[in-house]
Design a protein around this motif. Structure first.
Motif, PDB file in Angstrom:
ATOM      1  N   PRO A   4       0.810  -1.226   0.000  1.00 33.75           N
ATOM      2  CA  PRO A   4       0.000   0.000   0.000  1.00 33.75           C
ATOM      3  C   PRO A   4       0.841   1.273   0.000  1.00 33.75           C
ATOM      4  N   ALA A   5       1.989   1.247   0.629  1.00 39.20           N
ATOM      5  CA  ALA A   5       2.821   2.451   0.712  1.00 39.20           C
ATOM      6  C   ALA A   5       3.362   2.884  -0.647  1.00 39.20           C
ATOM      7  N   SER A   6       3.576   1.942  -1.550  1.00 39.99           N
ATOM      8  CA  SER A   6       4.130   2.293  -2.858  1.00 39.99           C
ATOM      9  C   SER A   6       3.058   2.406  -3.940  1.00 39.99           C
ATOM     10  N   ALA A   7       1.812   2.184  -3.588  1.00 36.77           N
ATOM     11  CA  ALA A   7       0.726   2.260  -4.569  1.00 36.77           C
ATOM     12  C   ALA A   7       0.394   3.722  -4.861  1.00 36.77           C
ATOM     13  N   PRO A   8       0.067   4.046  -6.114  1.00 38.57           N
ATOM     14  CA  PRO A   8      -0.321   5.423  -6.431  1.00 38.57           C
ATOM     15  C   PRO A   8      -1.669   5.756  -5.803  1.00 38.57           C
ATOM     16  N   ASN A   9      -1.899   7.043  -5.539  1.00 42.46           N
ATOM     17  CA  ASN A   9      -3.180   7.467  -4.978  1.00 42.46           C
ATOM     18  C   ASN A   9      -4.313   7.331  -5.982  1.00 42.46           C
ATOM     19  N   GLN A  10      -4.000   7.523  -7.256  1.00 43.21           N
ATOM     20  CA  GLN A  10      -4.983   7.392  -8.324  1.00 43.21           C
ATOM     21  C   GLN A  10      -4.383   6.531  -9.426  1.00 43.21           C
ATOM     22  N   GLY A  11      -5.225   5.831 -10.152  1.00 44.93           N
ATOM     23  CA  GLY A  11      -4.754   4.923 -11.179  1.00 44.93           C
ATOM     24  C   GLY A  11      -3.950   5.584 -12.274  1.00 44.93           C
ATOM     25  N   ASP A  12      -4.283   6.837 -12.595  1.00 43.09           N
ATOM     26  CA  ASP A  12      -3.558   7.518 -13.675  1.00 43.09           C
ATOM     27  C   ASP A  12      -2.252   8.141 -13.195  1.00 43.09           C
ATOM     28  N   GLU A  13      -1.834   7.790 -11.976  1.00 39.52           N
ATOM     29  CA  GLU A  13      -0.575   8.289 -11.431  1.00 39.52           C
ATOM     30  C   GLU A  13       0.486   7.187 -11.394  1.00 39.52           C
ATOM     31  N   GLY A  14       0.438   6.300 -12.366  1.00 33.60           N
ATOM     32  CA  GLY A  14       1.486   5.291 -12.480  1.00 33.60           C
ATOM     33  C   GLY A  14       1.090   3.881 -12.105  1.00 33.60           C
ATOM     34  N   ALA A  15      -0.190   3.594 -12.016  1.00 33.84           N
ATOM     35  CA  ALA A  15      -0.604   2.222 -11.715  1.00 33.84           C
ATOM     36  C   ALA A  15      -0.257   1.318 -12.900  1.00 33.84           C
ATOM     37  N   PRO A  16       0.342   0.155 -12.627  1.00 35.30           N
ATOM     38  CA  PRO A  16       0.635  -0.768 -13.726  1.00 35.30           C
ATOM     39  C   PRO A  16      -0.645  -1.431 -14.219  1.00 35.30           C
ATOM     40  N   ASP A  17      -0.611  -1.972 -15.433  1.00 31.94           N
ATOM     41  CA  ASP A  17      -1.744  -2.778 -15.882  1.00 31.94           C
ATOM     42  C   ASP A  17      -1.970  -3.882 -14.865  1.00 31.94           C
ATOM     43  N   ALA A  18      -3.221  -4.276 -14.699  1.00 30.78           N
ATOM     44  CA  ALA A  18      -3.569  -5.301 -13.715  1.00 30.78           C
ATOM     45  C   ALA A  18      -4.527  -6.299 -14.338  1.00 30.78           C
ATOM     46  N   TRP A  19      -4.452  -7.533 -13.877  1.00 35.25           N
ATOM     47  CA  TRP A  19      -5.391  -8.574 -14.296  1.00 35.25           C
ATOM     48  C   TRP A  19      -6.485  -8.697 -13.253  1.00 35.25           C
ATOM     49  N   VAL A  20      -7.728  -8.668 -13.717  1.00 35.73           N
ATOM     50  CA  VAL A  20      -8.890  -8.866 -12.856  1.00 35.73           C
ATOM     51  C   VAL A  20      -9.472 -10.218 -13.238  1.00 35.73           C
ATOM     52  N   SER A  21      -9.634 -11.090 -12.260  1.00 37.76           N
ATOM     53  CA  SER A  21     -10.136 -12.445 -12.523  1.00 37.76           C
ATOM     54  C   SER A  21     -11.592 -12.570 -12.087  1.00 37.76           C
ATOM     55  N   PHE A  22     -12.368 -13.265 -12.909  1.00 35.50           N
ATOM     56  CA  PHE A  22     -13.780 -13.476 -12.628  1.00 35.50           C
ATOM     57  C   PHE A  22     -14.060 -14.959 -12.465  1.00 35.50           C
ATOM     58  N   GLU A  23     -14.973 -15.278 -11.562  1.00 41.37           N
ATOM     59  CA  GLU A  23     -15.389 -16.657 -11.330  1.00 41.37           C
ATOM     60  C   GLU A  23     -16.127 -17.177 -12.571  1.00 41.37           C
ATOM     61  N   PRO A  24     -15.991 -18.475 -12.872  1.00 42.24           N
ATOM     62  CA  PRO A  24     -16.680 -19.039 -14.037  1.00 42.24           C
ATOM     63  C   PRO A  24     -18.189 -18.789 -14.044  1.00 42.24           C
ATOM     64  N   ALA A  25     -18.797 -18.742 -12.881  1.00 38.45           N
ATOM     65  CA  ALA A  25     -20.253 -18.573 -12.795  1.00 38.45           C
ATOM     66  C   ALA A  25     -20.732 -17.218 -13.324  1.00 38.45           C
ATOM     67  N   VAL A  26     -19.847 -16.219 -13.424  1.00 35.71           N
ATOM     68  CA  VAL A  26     -20.278 -14.890 -13.870  1.00 35.71           C
ATOM     69  C   VAL A  26     -19.672 -14.482 -15.208  1.00 35.71           C
ATOM     70  N   LEU A  27     -18.967 -15.380 -15.876  1.00 35.72           N
ATOM     71  CA  LEU A  27     -18.299 -15.007 -17.133  1.00 35.72           C
ATOM     72  C   LEU A  27     -19.265 -14.494 -18.182  1.00 35.72           C
ATOM     73  N   GLU A  28     -20.471 -15.023 -18.221  1.00 37.38           N
ATOM     74  CA  GLU A  28     -21.456 -14.579 -19.207  1.00 37.38           C
ATOM     75  C   GLU A  28     -21.770 -13.085 -19.034  1.00 37.38           C
ATOM     76  N   ALA A  29     -21.598 -12.561 -17.830  1.00 39.09           N
ATOM     77  CA  ALA A  29     -21.873 -11.151 -17.565  1.00 39.09           C
ATOM     78  C   ALA A  29     -20.869 -10.225 -18.255  1.00 39.09           C
ATOM     79  N   LEU A  30     -19.730 -10.761 -18.691  1.00 40.31           N
ATOM     80  CA  LEU A  30     -18.734  -9.944 -19.402  1.00 40.31           C
ATOM     81  C   LEU A  30     -19.097  -9.726 -20.874  1.00 40.31           C
ATOM     82  N   ASP A  31     -20.114 -10.436 -21.370  1.00 34.58           N
ATOM     83  CA  ASP A  31     -20.503 -10.300 -22.767  1.00 34.58           C
ATOM     84  C   ASP A  31     -20.845  -8.848 -23.077  1.00 34.58           C
ATOM     85  N   GLY A  32     -20.270  -8.297 -24.116  1.00 29.55           N
ATOM     86  CA  GLY A  32     -20.504  -6.918 -24.523  1.00 29.55           C
ATOM     87  C   GLY A  32     -19.387  -5.978 -24.117  1.00 29.55           C
ATOM     88  N   ILE A  33     -18.498  -6.425 -23.253  1.00 30.23           N
ATOM     89  CA  ILE A  33     -17.348  -5.612 -22.859  1.00 30.23           C
ATOM     90  C   ILE A  33     -16.205  -5.937 -23.808  1.00 30.23           C
TER      91      ILE A  33
END
Length: 122
Positions: A4-33
């Motif tokens: 937490p100490a090295s994390a930026p205060n806002q995402g546009d202040e140097g946050a690296p790309d990140a992977w967000v993982s979703f449970e198989p039960a909700v994958l259909e909800a990603l349709d259209g993104i």
């Protein structure tokens, strides 16, 4: 990000790309993104303190304290995070995003599209 100490205060202040993982039960909800879309991620800031009601904005002690509801502090009675991110890519149940200022393992509560000025698009 894991520290937490090295994390930026806002995402546009140097946050690296990140992977967000979703449970198989909700994958259909990603349709259209799609890659390039902007979405709002709502997170549960599970490591934040809930007993802090006043903070120095952006942790700057030279600034007077304010109530947490007027700041973006993660420490608040209900630590819900609100993150405007860009979808970089989607690979099955994993979505790579840009500008996410959350720690590794932070639970995702919901995903909402960023609406254009023409609300009829969604």
């Amino acid at each position: 990000m894991t520290d937490p100490a090295s994390a930026p205060n806002q995402g546009d202040e140097g946050a690296p790309d990140a992977w967000v993982s979703f449970e198989p039960a909700v994958l259909e909800a990603l349709d259209g993104i799609r890659a390039g879309d902007e979405v709002i991620l709502l997170t549960w800031l599970d490591r934040a303190r809930r007993d802090i009601l006043r903070v120095h904005p952006r942790g700057d002690v030279s600034r007077p304290q304010q109530g947490v509801f007027s700041t973006r502090s993660p420490h608040r009675p209900n630590p819900i995070g609100l993150h405007r991110v860009e979808i970089a890519s989607i690979e099955g149940g994993r979505v790579r995003v840009r500008n996410l200022e959350a720690l590794n393992g932070t639970p995702i509560v919901d995903v909402k599209p960023v609406l254009s000025s023409d609300i009829s698009e969604r």
